[in-house]
Design a protein around this motif. Structure first.
Motif: not given
Length: 266
Positions: A62-69, A201-206, A56-60, A72-77
């Motif tokens: 990864n939503y722009r509005q979640h980063a705003e709330e 999403m900041i980084f889409d599924v592909p 189970i691989l998880c991405i933290g 946090a700065k938007l991640p580069e990766n």
């Protein structure tokens, strides 16, 4: 196609094509290779998580509005953490609030992606060819372990038993041609807590599949949790956390609703 995993009245586990909440057409074969839908209609005694994950691989973040709330700065990766497979939970099964983490247990609605064949060094253009299907996930999180004090143990805070409900079904890619155009929301006891779109999403599924496959083989049955939108409990004022007696619903457009009650660990 909506694929479910379920037990019959004898406790035998099957895969089936969803018909209604009580029945399914039996699948024969291996869902990760070749299978066919039979005409045999079976009674669903208990609905299970649609897959048993290899990882189970998880991405933290990864939503722009979640980063705003969260400020946090938007991640580069993409930000990766791992949730242990013991956290797997089924639709309708209770989420346990652990004795070792009695407060600040949070909800996170997420789109989950299931990999169908070994994927390594996959390009973005071919990434969706490796998807078996999509389902709803709740990335339940014990914030005290994840964030507070000197601990800050993400994997521990995310990996308690029952902390990864998946379901109710696995929807195959032909029915979801664009996974980044789906409404996603959470309700607790009927009150909407998160309401967004996977287009945020900041980084889409592909991009996520391609990134995670760089130098690393994603095995069939790998589950990727793609991040959560704004509205999580710890970011609210005042914070809102799960408590015994709550019912959490994760709903994603074209997939369905994942429901779980909440209880104290027994």
């Amino acid at each position: 196609m909506k694929i479910i995993r379920f037990q019959d009245s004898d406790g035998v586990v099957h895969y089936g094509e969803y018909v209604d909440d009580q029945t399914a057409h039996l699948l024969e074969g291996d869902i990760f290779h070749d299978f066919e839908v039979t005409n045999r209609r079976m009674v669903v005694s208990q609905l299970l998580a649609p897959v048993e994950p290899k990882n189970i691989l998880c991405i933290g973040l990864n939503y722009r509005q979640h980063a705003e709330e969260t400020g946090a700065k938007l991640p580069e990766n993409p930000v990766l953490f791992i949730k242990a497979v013991n956290a797997l939970n089924h639709p309708g099964a209770p989420i346990d609030i652990p004795k070792i983490a009695p407060g600040q247990v949070d909800y996170e609605c997420e789109l989950a992606v299931v990999i169908k064949k070994p994927a390594k060094n996959v390009s973005k253009n071919e990434a969706l060819d490796y998807v078996l299907g999509y389902t709803c996930a709740n990335d339940v999180s014990a914030r005290r372990w994840q964030k507070e004090g000197g601990a800050k143990q993400w994997c521990r805070g995310k990996s308690f038993d029952t902390f990864c409900p998946l379901g109710p079904c696995l929807v195959t890619p032909e029915d979801i041609p664009n996974p980044n155009k789906l409404r996603i929301c959470t309700t607790i006891n009927g009150v909407v807590m998160q309401d967004s779109s996977t287009s945020d999403m900041i980084f889409d599924v592909p991009t996520l599949i391609s990134f995670l496959s760089e130098g690393t083989t994603l095995l069939p049955g790998t589950v990727i949790l793609t991040g959560t939108p704004q509205g999580v409990g710890f970011a609210r004022n005042p914070p809102i956390f799960l408590k015994a007696g709550d019912e959490v619903e994760i709903e994603i457009e074209d997939i369905g609703v994942l429901r779980n009650p909440v209880q104290e660990e027994k």
